[in-house]
Design a protein around this motif. Structure first.
Motif, PDB file in Angstrom:
ATOM      1  N   THR A  78      80.173   6.073  75.238  1.00 47.01           N
ATOM      2  CA  THR A  78      79.605   7.410  75.353  1.00 47.01           C
ATOM      3  C   THR A  78      80.238   8.349  74.334  1.00 47.01           C
ATOM      4  O   THR A  78      81.464   8.501  74.311  1.00 47.01           O
ATOM      5  N   ILE A 112      81.202  11.706  73.600  1.00 43.79           N
ATOM      6  CA  ILE A 112      81.360  12.920  74.414  1.00 43.79           C
ATOM      7  C   ILE A 112      81.113  14.195  73.619  1.00 43.79           C
ATOM      8  O   ILE A 112      81.089  15.292  74.198  1.00 43.79           O
ATOM      9  N   SER A 121      74.687  13.362  75.685  1.00 43.69           N
ATOM     10  CA  SER A 121      75.516  12.631  76.636  1.00 43.69           C
ATOM     11  C   SER A 121      75.757  13.462  77.885  1.00 43.69           C
ATOM     12  O   SER A 121      75.728  14.695  77.849  1.00 43.69           O
ATOM     13  N   ASN A 144      79.253  16.121  78.471  1.00 40.41           N
ATOM     14  CA  ASN A 144      79.646  16.192  77.068  1.00 40.41           C
ATOM     15  C   ASN A 144      80.399  17.489  76.789  1.00 40.41           C
ATOM     16  O   ASN A 144      80.358  18.429  77.588  1.00 40.41           O
ATOM     17  N   TYR A 180      79.918  19.019  73.729  1.00 42.86           N
ATOM     18  CA  TYR A 180      79.254  19.433  72.498  1.00 42.86           C
ATOM     19  C   TYR A 180      79.408  20.925  72.226  1.00 42.86           C
ATOM     20  O   TYR A 180      79.696  21.342  71.099  1.00 42.86           O
TER      21      TYR A 180
END
Length: 378
Positions: free
Chosen positions: A88, A90, A95, A98, A100
């Motif tokens: 995964t 992250i 995801s 996450n 992000y």
């Protein structure tokens, strides 16, 4: 970053032991504790069609890590991806969960990342330092370092603090009460602070410094910090447009376990003083607040009341219901009962509220979790 609330419903915004795979350099900051060990390693990267890449292994007893990326010309620097042993990424917005939008080392984050950025695991209880091989890809950079904590899962924690004081108006004894306030705040939230003797810095160029950690003078000041502690610089004041700010941290989180420009927080003594008398409670809260940022905590509610931290158990103060004067800003008073008393609320109580006994000393269970699992904690 922390701002002081102003009377009259107006708030002014005054506004980081196991050897890695392909590791080139390593040093340990372990104190010899039997249940916690902390190391910092520089990871060798390989150039490829997708940019620079590298990997590291988290052992079965891994507690937490901070993956940091540096660019010495102080341009923006981020990772492209960080993939866990289950495959995964992250840092990908697709995801679940996450980071992000939240990790400064992610391209999706709007956190300042000039010269330095990172990814902290865990930055919420939704993430863990999973055992196995982690891989990353990155844009152009000068080095990537891994700060890794191993041992047994913590139920409490001890964190070392190195205070500094600059200027000539105040001395080390003048901040002792504030340090006691800060220590008390963390103790009631399950974290013991080991506060080292305050170091006095006498050079005049450090009396008032920029709030920008890439500034030459600020960088030189913070580089005097210790690698095995959270460094708190009680400066006489900020220079230029920063004058009036209460404090700010080098990151959310900043650097840990390394001597560099991002391993420290600043707190202005002038902004906490009436004449030469320091408000120990407010100064202690500011130091504790900025330390929270340095260890990875965000503001629970941001100034506009529309952006909140990533933790599911922290209070949210919604602009739509709590901005009583409709000025686009939520104050601690407007958020009384909705997180105004949380240590990580974006601004302090007004002086009137503080005089009436209002404090910001509360942390949620998830906030305490992030502090207890911090790589630099023991």
């Amino acid at each position: 970053m922390r701002a002081e609330s102003i009377l009259g419903g107006f708030a002014l915004m005054l506004s980081a032991i196991f050897l890695t795979v392909s590791c080139a350099k390593k040093h340990s900051n372990s104190s010899g504790s039997s249940d916690s060990n902390f190391t910092v390693s520089e990871i060798t990267q390989t150039a490829g069609s997708d940019g620079l890449s590298g990997s590291f292994v988290i052992p079965e007893n891994g507690i937490s890590f901070l993956l940091s990326i540096f660019l010495d010309n102080n341009n923006s620097v981020v990772f492209k991806s960080l993939t866990d042993p289950d495959g995964t990424d992250i840092l990908s917005s697709s995801s679940t969960p996450n980071l992000y939008l939240d990790a400064s080392g992610s391209s999706g984050s709007n956190v300042i990342k000039y010269g330095y950025a990172n990814v902290l695991v865990p930055q919420s209880p939704s993430f863990s330092a999973k055992a196995g091989k982690w891989t990353f890809t990155a844009y152009n950079n000068d080095r990537v370092k891994l700060a890794l904590r191993t041992g047994t899962a913590p139920s409490d924690a001890t964190i070392a603090i190195q205070p500094f004081i600059t200027g000539t108006t105040w001395s080390a004894g003048d901040i002792s009460d504030a340090l006691s306030v800060m220590s008390g705040i963390y103790l009631k939230n399950g974290v013991t602070l080991t506060i080292k003797s305050t170091i006095t810095i006498t050079e005049t160029e450090y009396s008032a410094v920029s709030q920008t950690f890439t500034n030459t003078t600020t960088s030189a000041l913070v580089k005097q910090g210790s690698s095995d502690a959270v460094n708190i610089f009680f400066i006489e004041d900020y220079s230029g447009s920063g004058s009036g700010m209460l404090g700010n941290a080098a990151g959310m989180p900043g650097s840990m376990g390394d001597v560099n420009s991002w391993n420290g927080v600043l707190a202005s003594l002038t902004a906490h003083a009436t004449g030469t008398a320091l408000d120990a409670q407010l100064l202690g809260e500011t130091a504790a607040h900025e330390m929270g940022h340095q260890l990875g905590l965000f503001h629970t509610t941001e100034k506009e009341g529309t952006v909140f931290d990533i933790l599911s158990d922290t209070p949210e103060c919604l602009n739509s219901s709590q901005d009583n004067d409709s000025n686009g800003t939520v104050t601690a008073e407007e958020c009384d009962g909705f997180g105004g008393d949380n240590l990580m609320f974006w601004t302090s109580w007004s002086s009137a509220s503080r005089s009436a006994g209002k404090k910001q000393e509360t942390l949620s269970s998830h906030q305490q979790y992030i502090l207890k699992y911090s790589p630099i904690a023991k």
